[in-house]
Design a protein around this motif. Structure first.
Motif, PDB file in Angstrom:
ATOM      1  N   ASP A  90       0.741  -1.391   0.014  1.00  0.00           N
ATOM      2  CA  ASP A  90       0.066  -0.131   0.029  1.00  0.00           C
ATOM      3  C   ASP A  90       0.669   1.242  -0.046  1.00  0.00           C
ATOM      4  O   ASP A  90       0.531   2.173  -0.772  1.00  0.00           O
ATOM      5  CB  ASP A  90      -0.834  -0.062   1.123  1.00  0.00           C
ATOM      6  CG  ASP A  90      -2.105  -0.994   1.175  1.00  0.00           C
ATOM      7  OD1 ASP A  90      -2.186  -1.649  -0.047  1.00  0.00           O
ATOM      8  OD2 ASP A  90      -2.527  -1.171   2.258  1.00  0.00           O
ATOM      9  N   VAL A 124      -3.977  -3.410  -4.243  1.00  0.00           N
ATOM     10  CA  VAL A 124      -4.310  -2.827  -2.959  1.00  0.00           C
ATOM     11  C   VAL A 124      -5.821  -3.177  -2.401  1.00  0.00           C
ATOM     12  O   VAL A 124      -6.028  -2.676  -1.674  1.00  0.00           O
ATOM     13  CB  VAL A 124      -4.406  -1.300  -2.958  1.00  0.00           C
ATOM     14  CG1 VAL A 124      -2.820  -0.936  -3.668  1.00  0.00           C
ATOM     15  CG2 VAL A 124      -5.137  -0.899  -4.387  1.00  0.00           C
ATOM     16  N   HIS A 164      -2.329   2.341  -8.127  1.00  0.00           N
ATOM     17  CA  HIS A 164      -3.353   1.722  -6.968  1.00  0.00           C
ATOM     18  C   HIS A 164      -4.196   0.866  -7.615  1.00  0.00           C
ATOM     19  O   HIS A 164      -5.306   0.700  -7.284  1.00  0.00           O
ATOM     20  CB  HIS A 164      -4.155   2.904  -6.419  1.00  0.00           C
ATOM     21  CG  HIS A 164      -3.314   3.643  -5.507  1.00  0.00           C
ATOM     22  ND1 HIS A 164      -2.754   4.865  -6.099  1.00  0.00           N
ATOM     23  CD2 HIS A 164      -3.275   3.727  -4.245  1.00  0.00           C
ATOM     24  CE1 HIS A 164      -2.145   5.530  -4.904  1.00  0.00           C
ATOM     25  NE2 HIS A 164      -2.504   4.756  -3.850  1.00  0.00           N
TER      26      HIS A 164
END
Length: 161
Positions: free
Chosen positions: A38, A52, A47
């Motif tokens: 993360d 994630v 992302h």
């Protein structure tokens, strides 16, 4: 070592560096926690849900876990070298010079332990006082040593005047 840098021509500090680099080295075992994945996503802006979103990964990915970014794994290849290379007397500094032949061979699920295996490819004179250190790096999944990533890492070694 390639023919471009005869052993006799190496400064004393680089002879010690060459001796260190010629030995195959195993780095410490590192667990790739979701928190590290993360943080890497935040640092790079990548992302993608495969990295994630653990809930979506449970149903959307083989194995049901998020996977580490390839570039996160690649960044591990310099970790063990930083202190070692800076510790050789007679070296003014070491610069990241780039990479060759990077391949991402296997996914690394969150929570997996990995280690880096390193060995010398070459140490070549570039200019007076500058040497190019090329090392083969492999990120291995522990246990079992399945290779997740291979690369040639290049470091420019600048000898102290």
């Amino acid at each position: 070592m390639s023919a471009a840098a005869p052993v006799d021509a190496l400064p004393v500090a680089l002879q010690a560096l060459r001796d260190w680099a010629e030995r195959e080295r195993l780095g410490r075992v590192t667990r790739i926690a979701q928190s590290r994945i993360d943080a890497f996503a935040d640092a790079t802006g990548d992302h993608n849900w495969i990295h994630v979103d653990p809930a979506r990964a449970q149903t959307g990915l083989p194995g049901g876990q998020t996977i580490a970014h390839g570039f996160l794994l690649l960044s591990l290849t310099v970790e063990d070298d930083v202190a070692a290379l800076a510790g050789f007397p007679g070296i003014a500094h070491v610069l990241n010079y780039g990479l060759n032949k990077v391949r991402f061979l296997a996914p690394v699920p969150s929570g997996t332990e990995v280690r880096v295996r390193s060995r010398l490819v070459s140490l070549d004179a570039r200019q007076p006082g500058q040497w190019l250190l090329t090392q083969h790096k492999a990120v291995e999944i522990v246990p079992g040593a399945e290779v997740a990533l291979v690369a040639e890492q290049l470091s420019l070694i600048v000898a102290a005047p």
